[in-house]
Design a protein around this motif. Structure first.
Motif, PDB file in Angstrom:
ATOM      1  N   GLU A 121       0.874  -1.053  -0.043  1.00 28.71           N
ATOM      2  CA  GLU A 121       0.084   0.034   0.126  1.00 28.71           C
ATOM      3  C   GLU A 121       1.022   1.284  -0.128  1.00 28.71           C
ATOM      4  OE1 GLU A 121      -2.620  -0.698   3.164  1.00 28.71           O
ATOM      5  OE2 GLU A 121      -3.647  -2.214   2.555  1.00 28.71           O
ATOM      6  N   ARG A 122       2.063   1.379   0.782  1.00 31.88           N
ATOM      7  CA  ARG A 122       2.861   2.582   0.737  1.00 31.88           C
ATOM      8  C   ARG A 122       3.583   2.705  -0.242  1.00 31.88           C
ATOM      9  NH1 ARG A 122       2.825   0.742   6.193  1.00 31.88           N
ATOM     10  NH2 ARG A 122       4.743  -0.654   5.810  1.00 31.88           N
ATOM     11  N   TYR A 123       3.882   1.488  -1.067  1.00 31.02           N
ATOM     12  CA  TYR A 123       4.675   1.518  -2.413  1.00 31.02           C
ATOM     13  C   TYR A 123       3.935   2.113  -3.461  1.00 31.02           C
ATOM     14  CZ  TYR A 123       7.893   0.063  -6.082  1.00 31.02           C
ATOM     15  OH  TYR A 123       8.791   0.222  -7.132  1.00 31.02           O
ATOM     16  N   ASN A 124       2.773   1.667  -3.300  1.00 33.94           N
ATOM     17  CA  ASN A 124       1.727   1.963  -4.425  1.00 33.94           C
ATOM     18  C   ASN A 124       1.556   3.571  -4.291  1.00 33.94           C
ATOM     19  OD1 ASN A 124      -0.401   1.237  -6.726  1.00 33.94           O
ATOM     20  ND2 ASN A 124      -1.783   2.064  -4.785  1.00 33.94           N
ATOM     21  N   ALA A 125       1.395   4.219  -2.986  1.00 37.82           N
ATOM     22  CA  ALA A 125       1.337   5.632  -2.957  1.00 37.82           C
ATOM     23  C   ALA A 125       2.293   6.320  -3.716  1.00 37.82           C
ATOM     24  CB  ALA A 125       1.197   6.025  -1.414  1.00 37.82           C
ATOM     25  N   ARG A 126       3.642   5.703  -3.794  1.00 34.59           N
ATOM     26  CA  ARG A 126       4.652   6.382  -4.434  1.00 34.59           C
ATOM     27  C   ARG A 126       4.464   6.438  -5.936  1.00 34.59           C
ATOM     28  NH1 ARG A 126      10.379   4.557  -1.498  1.00 34.59           N
ATOM     29  NH2 ARG A 126       9.758   5.093   0.547  1.00 34.59           N
ATOM     30  N   ALA A 127       3.719   5.250  -6.721  1.00 36.01           N
ATOM     31  CA  ALA A 127       3.620   5.212  -7.786  1.00 36.01           C
ATOM     32  C   ALA A 127       2.406   5.900  -8.192  1.00 36.01           C
ATOM     33  CB  ALA A 127       3.085   3.501  -8.181  1.00 36.01           C
ATOM     34  N   GLU A 128       1.388   6.054  -7.305  1.00 34.20           N
ATOM     35  CA  GLU A 128       0.166   6.817  -7.643  1.00 34.20           C
ATOM     36  C   GLU A 128       0.480   8.396  -7.702  1.00 34.20           C
ATOM     37  OE1 GLU A 128      -2.991   5.882  -5.141  1.00 34.20           O
ATOM     38  OE2 GLU A 128      -3.411   4.129  -6.881  1.00 34.20           O
ATOM     39  N   ARG A 509       1.489  10.134 -22.380  1.00 31.02           N
ATOM     40  CA  ARG A 509       1.351  11.211 -21.112  1.00 31.02           C
ATOM     41  C   ARG A 509       1.723  10.207 -20.056  1.00 31.02           C
ATOM     42  NH1 ARG A 509      -4.439  12.594 -22.526  1.00 31.02           N
ATOM     43  NH2 ARG A 509      -4.432  10.268 -22.784  1.00 31.02           N
ATOM     44  N   LEU A 510       1.944  11.036 -18.664  1.00 32.78           N
ATOM     45  CA  LEU A 510       2.651  10.336 -17.545  1.00 32.78           C
ATOM     46  C   LEU A 510       1.617   9.474 -16.901  1.00 32.78           C
ATOM     47  CD1 LEU A 510       4.723   9.976 -15.767  1.00 32.78           C
ATOM     48  CD2 LEU A 510       3.951  12.275 -14.747  1.00 32.78           C
ATOM     49  N   ARG A 511       0.277   9.824 -16.881  1.00 33.88           N
ATOM     50  CA  ARG A 511      -0.648   8.691 -16.435  1.00 33.88           C
ATOM     51  C   ARG A 511      -1.310   7.771 -17.345  1.00 33.88           C
ATOM     52  NH1 ARG A 511      -1.097   9.540 -10.984  1.00 33.88           N
ATOM     53  NH2 ARG A 511      -0.267  11.580  -9.992  1.00 33.88           N
ATOM     54  N   ASP A 512      -0.793   7.768 -18.671  1.00 39.54           N
ATOM     55  CA  ASP A 512      -1.401   6.659 -19.390  1.00 39.54           C
ATOM     56  C   ASP A 512      -1.083   5.180 -18.842  1.00 39.54           C
ATOM     57  OD1 ASP A 512      -1.797   8.394 -21.299  1.00 39.54           O
ATOM     58  OD2 ASP A 512      -0.302   8.492 -22.578  1.00 39.54           O
ATOM     59  N   GLY A 513      -0.163   4.844 -17.908  1.00 33.81           N
ATOM     60  CA  GLY A 513       0.161   3.539 -17.583  1.00 33.81           C
ATOM     61  C   GLY A 513      -0.985   3.072 -16.425  1.00 33.81           C
ATOM     62  N   LYS A 514      -1.297   2.003 -16.778  1.00 26.86           N
ATOM     63  CA  LYS A 514      -2.135   1.260 -15.636  1.00 26.86           C
ATOM     64  C   LYS A 514      -1.513   0.207 -14.698  1.00 26.86           C
ATOM     65  CE  LYS A 514      -6.129   1.908 -18.755  1.00 26.86           C
ATOM     66  NZ  LYS A 514      -7.311   1.327 -19.134  1.00 26.86           N
ATOM     67  N   TYR A 515      -1.805   0.333 -13.512  1.00 25.29           N
ATOM     68  CA  TYR A 515      -1.379  -0.914 -12.575  1.00 25.29           C
ATOM     69  C   TYR A 515      -1.957  -2.350 -13.183  1.00 25.29           C
ATOM     70  CZ  TYR A 515      -0.942  -3.870  -8.717  1.00 25.29           C
ATOM     71  OH  TYR A 515      -0.449  -5.017  -7.845  1.00 25.29           O
ATOM     72  N   LEU A 516      -1.151  -3.247 -13.018  1.00 24.87           N
ATOM     73  CA  LEU A 516      -1.845  -4.566 -13.521  1.00 24.87           C
ATOM     74  C   LEU A 516      -1.949  -5.546 -12.299  1.00 24.87           C
ATOM     75  CD1 LEU A 516       0.776  -4.918 -16.621  1.00 24.87           C
ATOM     76  CD2 LEU A 516      -1.742  -4.453 -16.659  1.00 24.87           C
ATOM     77  N   LYS A 517      -2.972  -5.985 -12.401  1.00 25.73           N
ATOM     78  CA  LYS A 517      -3.319  -7.139 -11.453  1.00 25.73           C
ATOM     79  C   LYS A 517      -2.999  -8.464 -12.061  1.00 25.73           C
ATOM     80  CE  LYS A 517      -6.540  -7.452  -8.254  1.00 25.73           C
ATOM     81  NZ  LYS A 517      -7.811  -7.668  -7.708  1.00 25.73           N
ATOM     82  N   ARG A 518      -2.066  -9.271 -11.559  1.00 22.56           N
ATOM     83  CA  ARG A 518      -1.410 -10.422 -12.470  1.00 22.56           C
ATOM     84  C   ARG A 518      -2.008 -11.753 -11.803  1.00 22.56           C
ATOM     85  NH1 ARG A 518       3.706 -10.961 -11.182  1.00 22.56           N
ATOM     86  NH2 ARG A 518       3.871  -9.380  -9.569  1.00 22.56           N
ATOM     87  N   GLY A 519      -2.089 -12.820 -12.589  1.00 18.71           N
ATOM     88  CA  GLY A 519      -2.634 -13.931 -12.167  1.00 18.71           C
ATOM     89  C   GLY A 519      -1.106 -14.869 -11.961  1.00 18.71           C
ATOM     90  N   SER A 520      -1.573 -16.173 -11.705  1.00 20.68           N
ATOM     91  CA  SER A 520      -0.281 -17.009 -11.422  1.00 20.68           C
ATOM     92  C   SER A 520       0.616 -17.341 -12.841  1.00 20.68           C
ATOM     93  CB  SER A 520      -0.789 -18.230 -10.911  1.00 20.68           C
ATOM     94  OG  SER A 520      -1.247 -18.109  -9.726  1.00 20.68           O
TER      95      SER A 520
END
Length: 542
Positions: A121-128, A509-520
Motif C-alpha cells: 500500500e505504501r509503495y503503491n502510493a509512491r507510484a500513484e 502522457r505520464l498517467r497513461d500507464g495502468k496498474y496490472l493485477k496479475r495471475g499465476s
C-alpha cells in the motif's frame, strides 16, 4: 464507425514462434485483426503507420526494475536511494521499447513493515503520486518468515493486489534469509501459486572475502568484483536448487551473471526441475575490466560500474551466456535497472561518505541525515570523489539499464545472429508475460491481446550510433554503456493502441500507464510423476 483506430501495414510481425508479413488492425486498445492486407474500406478513419518492412514486436516486458526504492544500509543510512521514480523510470522504459515494467515493493525488518499488505500500500502510493508512462505491476521482497504473514497475507496479496511473485535474498545482511527461512517462504509461495525469485549469492562468503580484502587495504571500487567471484553465485544457485527440489517449489534465479550459475540451472532443467533463470545486459556487455576503466583501478569513478553479481571476469563468459539465451537456459532477459546517481550523497558517493577513514580530517562535513544529504554542496562532493577511493562495501550495488535493455540485445544478439527474432521476443516479452501471470493479455501479438507494440527501424535505413547518456531519459547522470555502438532503436512504441513514442518524440502522457493485477505463472511446474523420497519431502503437502 471506423473498423480500426490504427492500422500498421508492411510489417514483419514477430512472435515467440513465427515471423509473418502482415498488417495489424487495432481497435479499443486491443489487437483486433491480423491479415495479409486490409481492404480500402477497412482503412477509412484509421491512423496508418507504415512499418516499411521492419520488425513489429510485442512491447517489451521488463520483469526486474527498481524504482522509488530506499536501499540504505550504511552506518549513516545515506546510500541506496533510487534515482528514478515512476515518472522518470517509466519514461526511460517507454523510450527503449518496454511497455510493461515490474518493480519491487520492499519489506524491511522494521516493525512498520511486518505487514506485506502495508508495504504494498505504501509503495503503491509512491507510484500513484507521479503516475507512469507504461503499464506496471509489483513484486514483493520478503525479508522475514513470520508465520501469520506468510499464511494470511500472501493469499490476500494475490487476490486483492494481483501480486503473484516474491523475491528473496541469500546475501545482504539487512535482507537475506537463512536456509530454514527460505524454505518457509518457498512452501508458502508454492501453496499460493506465487513465483519465487531468488538473488543467489553466498552472503557469508562475500562478507569473509570483504573482510580479508579490507585487511590488505583493498577498499577501492574494483575490489567489489574480487569480493564476489563467480563461485559465490555457483554455490548459492546449487543450494537454492536443492531447497527448491526438497519442497517442490519452482524458482527463478534473477540476474545470473556467471557460467557457474548458468550451468547449475541447466543441469537442474535437464533433470526436469522447474528452475528458471534471468540474465541481464551487464553480463553480456561488461567485465571486471570495466570496474577499473576510469583512470586507474583505484579511481572512485569506477563505482559507476558496481552491481551485484558483478559482470564476469572477462569476455570468455559472454558467448556461453549467449548460448544460454539461445538454448532456453535463460527464461527471460531483464535489465535489473537499479539507478543511483554519481553526483548525489545518497548514490554512489556514499561509498566515501559512509567510510570513516575516507572522511577523516576532511573539511567537507559528511551529512548525517537525508535532509542534510539533499542539501549537500555538489561542488564539494565532486571534489571529494576526485580525491578519495572510498570503500566498496558501502557503494550501492546497481546500474541503470531499462532504456538500453532491448537495443543492446537487438544489437549484440539478434543482429549478430546469436539469437533469432523469435527468441528475442520470447526473452524480452512473451516469457516474462507467462512467468509473471500476464499472458496472453501481454507478451504476444494476437487478437484480443493489448496492443502494446514496438516497431523497429528498417535495418538498411538505420545509421548506427555511439551511445551517450545525454540520449537517455532516466534520472541518472551516467550510463555504463557509454560509447557502445547501437545498431537499431525502437522507431514507434504503442501502449494499448496509443502511439506513445514516435521517431524520438514522446507522445504519451505520464498517467497513461495502468496498474496490472496479475495471475499465476503459466510456465511448467516440472515433470509429473512419483518423486524420489531421498530428495523430495512430498509428505509436506499431504
Amino acid at each position: 464507425m471506423p473498423r480500426f483506430d490504427t492500422v500498421i501495414k508492411n510489417g514483419k510481425v514477430v512472435t515467440a514462434s513465427d515471423i509473418t508479413d502482415c498488417w495489424i488492425g487495432i481497435k479499443d486498445e486491443k489487437i483486433h485483426s491480423l491479415a495479409a492486407q486490409f481492404d480500402e474500406e477497412d482503412l477509412i478513419g484509421a491512423k496508418i503507420i507504415d512499418a516499411e518492412g521492419a520488425y513489429v514486436m510485442p512491447g517489451g516486458i521488463d520483469g526486474h526494475v527498481h524504482l522509488c526504492q530506499d536501499l540504505k544500509t550504511g552506518p549513516h543510512g545515506l546510500g541506496g536511494e533510487c534515482a528514478d521514480d515512476f515518472a522518470t523510470g517509466s519514461l526511460s522504459s517507454l523510450c527503449g521499447g518496454t511497455t510493461t515494467i515490474l518493480t519491487f515493493a520492499t519489506q524491511t525488518r522494521s516493525i512498520e513493515d511486518k505487514s506485506l499488505l502495508g508495504v504494498v500500500e505504501r509503495y503503491n502510493a509512491r507510484a500513484e503520486k507521479t503516475g507512469s508512462y507504461v503499464d506496471y505491476g509489483y513484486h514483493i521482497i520478503i525479508v522475514r518468515d513470520d508465520e501469520d504473514m506468510l499464511e494470511e497475507e500472501l493469499p490476500r496479496l494475490r487476490d486483492e493486489w494481483g501480486v503473484t511473485s516474491c523475491k528473496v535474498f541469500m546475501t545482504y545482511e539487512s535482507q537475506r534469509l537463512k536456509d530454514r527461512e527460505l524454505l518457509d517462504v518457498m512452501v508458502a509461495a508454492r501453496k499460493n501459486g506465487i513465483t519465487t525469485m531468488v538473488h543467489a549469492e553466498n552472503g557469508d562468503m562475500i562478507e569473509w572475502l570483504t573482510d580479508k580484502l579490507e585487511s590488505k587495504g583493498m577498499f577501492a571500487p574494483y575490489y567489489h568484483a574480487l569480493s564476489r567471484p563467480p563461485l559465490v553465485e555457483g554455490e548459492a544457485t546449487n543450494r537454492a536448487i536443492a531447497m527448491s527440489e526438497l519442497v517442490q517449489n519452482p524458482i527463478l534465479f534473477v540476474h545470473v551473471g556467471s557460467t557457474l550459475g548458468m550451468d547449475n540451472v541447466r543441469k537442474a532443467q535437464t533433470q526436469g526441475l522447474p528452475i528458471y533463470a534471468e540474465t541481464c545486459p551487464q553480463y553480456l556487455n561488461l567485465t571486471w575490466d570495466d570496474l577499473r576503466k576510469f583512470h586507474s583501478p583505484t579511481c572512485f569513478e569506477n563505482s559507476k560500474m558496481i552491481c551485484s553479481p558483478p559482470p564476469p571476469p572477462d569476455s570468455s563468459d559472454r558467448e556461453a551466456l549467449y548460448v544460454g539465451l539461445h538454448n532456453g537456459t535463460f527464461t527471460i532477459f531483464s535489465s535489473d535497472h537499479c539507478p543511483f546517481r554519481y553526483d548525489s550523497p545518497t548514490g554512489k558517493p556514499s561509498g566515501i561518505l559512509e567510510h570513516p577513514d575516507s572522511m577523516e580530517d576532511e573539511s567537507f562535513v559528511a551529512p548525517t541525515t537525508l535532509e542534510e544529504a539533499h542539501q549537500c554542496d555538489k561542488h564539494a562532493l565532486a571534489d571529494l570523489t576526485d580525491r578519495k577511493d572510498g570503500a566498496f562495501r558501502f557503494i550501492p550495488n546497481g546500474i541503470p539499464g531499462v532504456e538500453t535493455r532491448m537495443p543492446l540485445l537487438y544489437t549484440g544478439g539478434l543482429l549478430e545472429g546469436r539469437i533469432t527474432a523469435q527468441k528475442f521476443v520470447e526473452l524480452t516479452s512473451t516469457n516474462p508475460a507467462k512467468l509473471y501471470g500476464l499472458y496472453p493479455r501481454k507478451g504476444t501479438i494476437q487478437p484480443g491481446s493489448d496492443a502494446d507494440l514496438v516497431i523497429w527501424h528498417p535495418q538498411d535505413k538505420f545509421k548506427p550510433f555511439q551511445l551517450t547518456n545525454s540520449q537517455l531519459h532516466h534520472n541518472v547522470d551516467y550510463t555504463p554503456y557509454e560509447g557502445q555502438t547501437i545498431s537499431n532503436w525502437p522507431r514507434y512504441v504503442f501502449i494499448r493502441g496509443q502511439l506513445s513514442y514516435s521517431e524520438g518524440e514522446v507522445l504519451g502522457r505520464l498517467r497513461d500507464g495502468k496498474y496490472l493485477k496479475r495471475g499465476s505463472s503459466a510456465l511448467s511446474k516440472g515433470l509429473p510423476g512419483k518423486k524420489d523420497p531421498r530428495k523430495v519431502a512430498s509428505w509436506l503437502y499431504d
